[in-house]
Design an enzyme around this catalytic site. Structure first.
Site, PDB file in Angstrom:
ATOM      1  N   HIS A 120       2.132 -13.373  -2.919  1.00 13.85           N
ATOM      2  CA  HIS A 120       2.273 -14.807  -2.634  1.00 13.85           C
ATOM      3  C   HIS A 120       3.524 -15.048  -1.785  1.00 13.85           C
ATOM      4  O   HIS A 120       3.493 -15.785  -0.796  1.00 13.85           O
ATOM      5  CB  HIS A 120       2.381 -15.553  -3.969  1.00 13.85           C
ATOM      6  CG  HIS A 120       2.216 -17.036  -3.886  1.00 13.85           C
ATOM      7  ND1 HIS A 120       1.208 -17.649  -3.187  1.00 13.85           N
ATOM      8  CD2 HIS A 120       2.947 -18.041  -4.453  1.00 13.85           C
ATOM      9  CE1 HIS A 120       1.311 -18.966  -3.322  1.00 13.85           C
ATOM     10  NE2 HIS A 120       2.367 -19.230  -4.077  1.00 13.85           N
TER      11      HIS A 120
ATOM     12  N   SER B 262       3.157 -22.464  -0.719  1.00 12.74           N
ATOM     13  CA  SER B 262       2.513 -22.673  -2.014  1.00 12.74           C
ATOM     14  C   SER B 262       2.274 -24.162  -2.277  1.00 12.74           C
ATOM     15  O   SER B 262       1.575 -24.827  -1.514  1.00 12.74           O
ATOM     16  CB  SER B 262       3.351 -22.017  -3.123  1.00 12.74           C
ATOM     17  OG  SER B 262       2.637 -21.963  -4.327  1.00 12.74           O
TER      18      SER B 262
ATOM     19  N   ASP C 182       0.445 -19.456   2.290  1.00 11.15           N
ATOM     20  CA  ASP C 182      -0.343 -19.220   1.075  1.00 11.15           C
ATOM     21  C   ASP C 182      -0.449 -20.501   0.240  1.00 11.15           C
ATOM     22  O   ASP C 182       0.083 -20.581  -0.879  1.00 11.15           O
ATOM     23  CB  ASP C 182       0.261 -18.084   0.243  1.00 11.15           C
ATOM     24  CG  ASP C 182      -0.818 -17.299  -0.501  1.00 11.15           C
ATOM     25  OD1 ASP C 182      -1.939 -17.197   0.019  1.00 11.15           O
ATOM     26  OD2 ASP C 182      -0.543 -16.789  -1.601  1.00 11.15           O
TER      27      ASP C 182
END
Length: 339
Positions: A271, A181, A206
């Site tokens: 996610h 992330s 991600d």
């Protein structure tokens, strides 16, 4: 406090585009909040926020970054290391072993499950220096404040990499930096700090989308930040990027939503699956892939049914992968599928 007040004021002053005209990552972003909800911010307001924040960033509180070393000799008890000879010499760091830097995302810390999973996975593979990065500003209440800290945190990671390389013989050719992330964006800035293409591999799990632009590769993780950049995209268009970021871009289940995550309104399950998939890929090497003509075919699952020789997350990808891949996955562990 002053910075948080300014950020909050700007966030509150967003200009409302009609809902049907909002395209996340194109004309604005849905900004995540701690309670799991989102707040829309138009592109112009976001750029003003980022510009104002960048002007203040150098004059505000410290951007603390710490490094915790795990090896086969201390697989569960971390050794904090610093860019000091006595610190490294007194640790279990071994220049003859490959090194993995692991970087967490928003709201997380060095003790987060992401880090323990990936650390355990690599140490199960053999002798590695696994260095878990803790960047304190990731735990800012405002997501935007954490975004503003990304370049500085990435620079500090990059400086530590350069220090270990120049003073303690760490090989850049066997170095892999893994970020989830916002941590993926931090890894990009680490690569930029070390120098274009000098880090062997960066794996973005991600990579975070909100407040990052595809058309500004100098301000996000990009394919130039290492010799090889791989992106594993599991919540594309919401919390993560949908367009390919890496030289090798992998789209489990099409890259938007993951099986077994239910409704997943916040996107957090999908996610987070990028972390679970990667850890499993390291230990099992069991994620078969199907080569696609482009990322749009990967997203729409129109890449045929013939498996390629490429496995998602494989170390050998740095020498053989260039393009976009659809990745079939199961709804529960083991997630990987092979022909």
């Amino acid at each position: 406090m002053k910075v948080l007040f300014v950020l909050s004021a700007l966030l509150a002053a967003v200009t409302a585009l009609p809902i049907e005209e909002r395209v996340n990552g194109e004309n604005g972003w849905f900004i995540p909040k701690l309670d799991g909800s989102f707040e829309w911010m138009d592109l112009r307001d976001a750029e003003e926020l980022l510009f104002s924040g960048e002007q203040m960033e150098g004059r505000i509180s410290t951007n603390a970054v710490k490094f915790y070393l795990y090896t086969k000799s201390n697989p569960t008890s971390a050794q904090e290391i610093t860019s000091d000879a006595s610190s490294i010499d007194g640790s279990h760091f071994n220049k003859d072993h490959g090194t993995r830097f692991v970087i967490h995302g928003w709201t997380q810390s060095a003790q987060d499950e992401m880090n323990t999973r990936i650390t355990k996975a690599w140490l199960s593979r053999g002798d590695y220096n696994v260095i878990v990065v803790d960047w304190a500003r990731a735990r800012s209440v405002d997501y935007a404040s954490s975004v503003l800290a990304v370049p500085g945190a990435g620079a500090k990671v990059g400086e530590m990499i350069k220090y270990l390389h120049e003073h303690h013989g760490m090989s850049l050719d066997s170095l892999e930096v893994i970020g989830h992330s916002l941590g993926a964006q931090v890894s990009g800035y680490a690569g930029k700090t070390v120098g274009e293409g000098r880090i062997h591999s960066i794996v973005g799990l991600d990579p975070a989308l909100p407040l990052f632009s595809y058309d500004k590769p100098d301000k996000r993780l990009s394919s130039d930040d290492a010799h090889y950049v791989e992106s594993i995209q599991t919540n594309g268009g919401k919390l993560g990027f949908l367009k390919p970021i890496g030289k090798g871009a992998f789209y489990p289940n099409g890259g938007k939503k993951q099986p077994g995550c239910g409704v997943d309104v916040t996107g957090s399950c999908s996610h987070g699956r990028s972390v679970l998939y990667y850890a499993e890929a390291v230990t099992e090497d069991n994620f078969g892939t199907i080569k696609c003509h482009d990322y749009e075919d990967a997203v729409s699952k129109k890449c045929g049914s013939t498996y390629s020789s490429v496995r998602m997350g494989a170390v050998t990808n740095a020498y053989m992968v260039d393009g976009d891949y659809y990745v079939p996955v199961n709804s529960k562990a083991p997630f990987g599928k092979i022909e």
